[in-house]
Structure formats: structure tokens, C-alpha cells
Enzyme design. Structure first.
Site, mmCIF file in Angstrom:
data_model
loop_
_atom_site.group_PDB
_atom_site.id
_atom_site.type_symbol
_atom_site.label_atom_id
_atom_site.label_comp_id
_atom_site.label_asym_id
_atom_site.label_seq_id
_atom_site.Cartn_x
_atom_site.Cartn_y
_atom_site.Cartn_z
ATOM 1 N N ARG A 371 28.265 -7.332 3.146
ATOM 2 C CA ARG A 371 28.924 -7.510 1.827
ATOM 3 C C ARG A 371 30.211 -8.617 2.139
ATOM 4 N NH1 ARG A 371 27.996 -1.967 0.989
ATOM 5 N NH2 ARG A 371 26.247 -1.564 0.000
ATOM 6 N N VAL A 372 31.077 -8.558 3.187
ATOM 7 C CA VAL A 372 32.130 -9.125 3.590
ATOM 8 C C VAL A 372 31.927 -10.168 4.776
ATOM 9 C CG1 VAL A 372 33.526 -7.361 2.519
ATOM 10 C CG2 VAL A 372 33.083 -7.169 4.891
#
Lengths: 508, 125
Positions: A371-372
Site C-alpha cells: 500500500r505504501v
């Protein structure tokens, strides 16, 4: 010699001060199964370290349940030595371990004691800094967004599920799918990194033979010199298995606070949850779903929240967490897996089917996500691997039609062929991580269609040959990509030329 | 449901407090019958300890345990007993492993330990 000893003893006695005073004490009223019930010590605090006096010496315990009349404590030492009626003293301190750079290259217990037979960790224990196992996670103000990559050396992961320093990326899959291998590769790959992180491998409930093998692998690959192994094997009491990840994290935070980058592998949190369940049930805490206690989510969230990338004002260090979860029959909707999936910043999902098909690492690209990490992905990889996930997804959709290849149109055939080539390129043996510039080169060649004509069984041979050719004939290509972390137009032109000329050589 | 010794003790002391004078023996007999009926006879020593504790707390007393390494004369024990109030329950013990000195524990929680065994242990810690 004896005279020296007597003199030393005299000196100690002369310097001995014993101020009379009232002390808090308690008494063991129940003991068994690694836990004990203590009366008295009504002022004890949660997680306080207690000392139980036994005829065989002092045994340490941690206060867990603070009830109206009793304290439920978890024994950290020899449980059989503790008898009913034994005197218990509070220390007034929460459970802490000594930490220091001397720990690097060593295997330690969750209480900070060396277990590798290489002698004690510290020359003088008073020189070591002591840190509590439980600490509050860094605040929002102290954090910075994840923007520096942590290369694992695994093509499929660095290209499609990139991990950043300070990220929490879950490795999840059934038994024997290569979860530990991925974590181990990630540690080995840090060897050649410019800003090399301190690596911490936390073994929770693993077989001692497996831990010994991992230490040997790290030693042989010369990776132990920047790695710390926190060992709580299956033979260790549940209390030590419960404390192990917190110990690993506390050691990691010590280095993070000094502005260093740290990579911590928790192998695995399923067994950690099991050990916590065991302790909770023995302490008669109410069981919840799957008999886990109510705070099982908080147990893992407070541990993984301690992974962070600190802002410059706070030293700029980072702690990357790679927790591992073992699923049963691929069930990722079980209690602990869903908890940890929701806590982490993404997951690498490994599948038994892919593993048995020979696709290693057996990463299911569809269910895996970071996600990051994309913000931290190196430009060179981002540039070449941007289309990789899409092309693989298209290939997976068309894969079923492979057996009808003769009836397909040319465009579909080309997509299937490209997918097969890419799948072959992404295959990688364990313990052979690749430097990111090499990953960028082979992915550039594969996604650019330069190796479409290479027979699939010869892809590995081609890859090795190409690296050797570029290194000997165009050595500056790797250097340029490694230093600038991108592929500029000039490098790209040189790279294309190198690939084309090697293909001609390879075809002969 | 099993009752803990503390619950039994609380029930007994509350019953005794509310009963008219002369009826205490009946209450105690019925209480013992109830404990026996529930199969908790084994817990009676703990129940008695809990009753003593509740009673001590009610009058503001404490349980004082004084431990010596060897037996002492009554006059010595009286000196120690005189240090506490009449509401305090003072218990004397002999524990040879203390080697020498005295250890005083109040309510099983606070301890004043001036024994040789503790000093030796502290010296070598």
C-alpha cells in the site's frame, strides 16, 4: 590466587551498604504450567518484573493479571523450582533487556542473553543500555512518509510489491510455501546496500534445527555481521515465545533511535498468537473467537505500530517490519491472518499451488499488494516494471486458453507468449537475491520484448549470460543504474545495444 | 458455582454482624453445614484465614509475622509484641534458613528484613 579472592571479598564487604527499609513482598499461592498466582504485592504494576525466591535461586516472572486479591504472573525461568509459599519481591521496573551494538552478529534470547555459545554479549553489563520491551509507538509528529526503498533482491517483489523502509509488509501463506526464504533473501540482499540496515530475525516457536540452519545460512553468506537473531524456539516456554517479537522490536528501536535503518522479521506471528492464547487461557482470561483472548488484535497492532520511518528531527531512522503468518489450507480469512492483514501496509501472499507448479517465489500477484511501497520504489525499477502487473494479469486471464493455442489470434498468442516469458523471468531460486540494477536490466529486457524469441527453458541461462556480458563489456551500465537509481536515455540506449548484441551471441 | 473462601468469609461475617446476641453459634453451625453440603470442607482453613483478615481489618488491625532464625525466650517475643497494637495479630515463626536477624512482614505485603540471609544474598547479587 586465594589471597586475591579474599581481598576482593573484603573490598566488596567494605563497600556494601544496606539501608534498612520496608519492601513490598508477596507469596506464591499457586504455581504450575509456567504461570503462578501471587498474593500480596497489591501495588505491583502491569508488566512489572517480579523476583521469586526459590531454594535453587531467584526466578523471574512478569505480572500479567492484576486482580483484587491476587496477581497472575508468567514465569520466565525454571518453573519447576517455584513452590507454593515462595516469597516474591517486586522490582518496580517493567521488563527490560540490555541492548547495544555488541548484539550484532549474535543470537540472543528474548531476555537479551546470548544463546550462541560465543560468550557473554557485553564486557560489562553496566555499559549496556537497558530498554523496556513494551514501548509506545512513535507519534504522528515523529513520523515521515515511507520514501526510501528496501530492496529484497526478489524480482517479483521489488517490481510489483515494493517495500519501503519503515513499512510493515506481511508475508502470508501455507506451510512450506517459502515464507522464511523470502525474509531470508531480504536479509541477504542488504549485504550490498549502500545504506545497509541492521537486520533482526525473530524466531518464534520455530524448530531449533531450523534456527540453527538459518544462522548457518547467514554466516555462510556473510550476512550475520549485520544481523541479530532473537531465538525463542518451540522448546522455549510460552512466555519467552510471547516476549520474543517485543524483544526484537526493542532491539530494533535502539538502532532506529540512533538514526539507523532496521529490518525486523517476525517468524512467525501465528505461533506468537498461539503462545499468547496459551498464557491467557492458563491465566483464566476469557476466551474469544478461536479461543484467542479479546486483546489479540491489540497484541499485534501495538507491536507492528512500532515500525516507522522517523522524521529528520527525530533522527531519520526507520524500522521495517516483515511479519510472517502461516495460514491453514490457504484460509486467509481466519482470525489472526485477517487481523494482521488489516494492521500491515500490504501483504505478499504465497500459494501452495504455485509452489508445486515450480513457480518460485510462489507469489500470488493478484492477492499481494503493497500500500505504501510504490512511493519508495526506485525509479529504475518503476520505469521498467510499470506494465508488469498489467501484463501478468492479462496473461492469467488468457492462460486457460493456452491449450487451444492454434485457434487463437496473433495478438492473444503474443500476450500469452509474453506472459510465459515474464513468468519464467520472475522465477528465482531462494538464497540468490539480485541487486536492484540487475533486476532492472532483466525486467527491461523482458518487458521490452527483447527476449521474446529466447526459448523458455533457456531464460535462466540467458539471464546469467546477459549479466556476465554486461559486466564484462558494459560494466558502467550497472554502475550508472546503481548510483543514479534510474535509467536515463543514454543508459537505455547503451543497454538496448548490449542486450541486442548479447542475443546475437547467445543465439549462436 | 464454586464460592471462594473470601465469599464464604464475607457471608459469615455479615451474617454474624446482623444476628442478635446469643444466636452466633446457630449461625456458625448452619454455615458449616452449608460449606459441608457444597463439598468445600477442604477450604475451611482458608475460610478461617479470610474471616480473621476481615475481622482484623474491621477493627483496624494488621497481621504481623515475625520470623527469627532460632527460637527465642518469651521475654524477647514480648518485646516485639509490645511494638504493635492490641488489634494486630502477631505471629512468631522460626526459620533456620534466615541464618540470623529478624524479618517482620505486615499483612503479607510489606516487609522489614534484617536477616543475615538477605544481606548475604544482596552482597553476592
Amino acid at each position: 590466587m586465594q589471597y586475591d579472592l579474599v581481598e576482593k571479598l573484603k573490598k566488596e564487604i567494605a563497600g556494601f551498604r544496606d539501608e534498612p527499609g520496608l519492601e513490598s513482598v508477596g507469596t506464591v499461592v499457586e504455581a504450575g504450567d509456567g504461570i503462578t498466582k501471587i498474593s500480596g504485592l497489591s501495588k505491583a504494576q502491569a508488566q512489572e518484573l517480579l523476583v521469586i525466591e526459590t531454594p535453587d535461586g531467584d526466578v523471574f516472572a512478569v505480572a500479567f493479571n492484576l486482580e483484587e486479591h491476587f496477581i497472575g504472573a508468567v514465569l520466565l525461568g525454571e518453573a519447576t523450582a517455584v513452590r507454593v509459599g515462595a516469597r516474591v519481591r517486586g522490582t518496580g521496573a517493567v521488563l527490560s533487556i540490555p541492548v547495544g551494538k555488541e548484539m550484532i552478529g549474535r543470537a540472543v534470547s528474548p531476555l537479551g542473553v546470548a544463546v550462541d555459545g560465543k560468550g557473554s554479549l557485553f564486557k560489562d553489563i553496566d555499559d549496556a543500555e537497558t530498554v523496556p520491551l513494551e514501548r509506545k509507538a512513535p507519534s504522528v509528529v515523529a513520523r515521515e512518509s515511507v520514501n526510501v526503498p528496501l530492496h529484497t533482491g526478489i524480482k517479483a517483489i521489488d517490481a510489483m510489491i515494493p517495500i519501503g523502509r519503515g513499512q510493515r509488509e506481511l508475508i502470508i501463506g501455507d506451510r512450506q510455501t517459502g515464507k522464511t526464504a523470502i525474509a531470508l533473501d531480504a536479509i541477504l540482499n542488504q549485504k550490498n546496500e549502500l545504506n545497509r540496515p541492521v537486520c533482526i530475525y525473530v524466531a518464534i516457536g520455530q524448530k531449533s534445527a531450523k534456527i540453527a540452519r538459518i544462522i548457518r545460512v547467514l554466516e555462510e553468506a556473510d550476512a550475520l555481521k549485520y544481523t541479530i537473531v532473537v531465538s525463542a524456539p518451540a522448546s522455549a516456554p510460552a512466555a519467552l515465545q510471547y516476549l520474543a517479537p517485543f524483544a526484537g522490536c526493542a532491539i530494533g528501536e535502539y538502532f532506529m533511535d540512533q538514526g539507523k535503518d532496521v529490518l525486523v522479521v517476525y517468524d512467525d506471528l501465528s505461533k506468537h498468537a498461539d503462545s499468547y492464547r496459551e498464557l491467557s487461557l492458563l491465566l483464566r482470561r476469557p476466551p474469544g473467537r478461536e479461543a484467542y483472548p479479546g486483546d489479540i488484535f491489540f497484541l499485534h497492532s501495538r507491536l507492528l505500530e512500532r515500525a516507522a520511518r522517523l522524521s529528520r528531527e527525530f533522527g531519520g531512522g526507520s524500522l521495517t517490519a516483515l511479519p510472517i503468518i502461516e495460514t491453514k489450507l490457504g484460509d486467509i480469512s481466519a482470525y489472526v491472518p485477517t487481523n494482521v492483514i488489516s494492521i500491515t501496509d500490504g501483504q505478499i501472499y504465497l500459494e501452495s499451488d504455485l509452489f508445486t507448479k515450480g513457480l518460485r517465489p510462489a507469489v500470488n500477484v493478484g492477492l499481494s499488494v503493497s500500500r505504501v511501497g510504490s512511493a519508495a520504489q526506485t525509479k529504475a525499477i518503476k520505469k521498467v516494471a510499470g506494465r508488469l502487473r498489467l501484463e501478468l494479469a492479462q496473461f492469467r486471464e488468457l492462460e486457460a486458453f493456452v491449450q487451444f493455442a492454434s485457434d487463437l489470434d496473433d495478438a492473444t498468442k503474443a500476450k500469452i507468449h509474453r506472459g510465459q516469458i515474464l513468468t519464467e523471468v520472475l522465477k528465482q531460486s531462494d538464497l540468490q537475491p539480485l541487486a536492484f540494477e540487475r533486476e532492472a536490466v532483466i525486467l527491461f529486457a523482458a518487458l521490452g520484448g527483447y527476449i521474446d524469441e529466447i526459448p523458455r527453458p533457456r531464460i535462466k541461462e540467458f539471464e546469467a549470460g546477459l549479466f556476465g556480458y554486461i559486466e564484462s563489456m558494459h560494466g558502467d551500465v550497472f554502475t550508472k543504474i546503481a548510483s543514479s537509481r534510474m535509467i536515463d536515455d543514454a543508459t537505455e540506449a547503451e543497454l538496448i545495444g548490449a542486450i541486442k548484441s548479447f542475443i546475437e551471441i547467445f543465439a549462436q | 458455582m464454586k464460592y471462594t473462601p473470601r465469599i464464604y468469609a464475607k457471608a459469615l461475617t455479615e451474617s454474624l454482624a446482623s444476628v442478635s446476641e446469643g444466636k452466633e453459634t446457630d449461625i456458625i453451625k448452619r454455615f458449616l453445614a452449608s460449606v459441608h453440603k457444597r463439598g468445600d470442607t477442604r477450604s475451611l482453613p482458608d475460610i478461617i484465614d479470610a474471616v480473621s483478615e476481615i475481622e482484623r481489618r474491621r477493627v483496624g488491625g494488621r497481621l504481623v509475622e515475625v520470623a527469627f532464625a532460632r527460637r527465642h525466650k518469651k521475654s524477647v517475643l514480648d518485646v516485639f509484641r509490645a511494638l504493635f497494637t492490641k488489634h494486630d495479630e502477631v505471629v512468631f515463626r522460626t526459620e533456620p534458613e534466615l541464618v540470623a536477624g529478624v524479618r517482620i512482614t505486615i499483612d503479607g505485603e510489606r516487609e522489614f528484613d534484617q536477616t543475615a540471609s538477605r544481606r548475604i544474598k544482596k552482597l553476592f547479587r
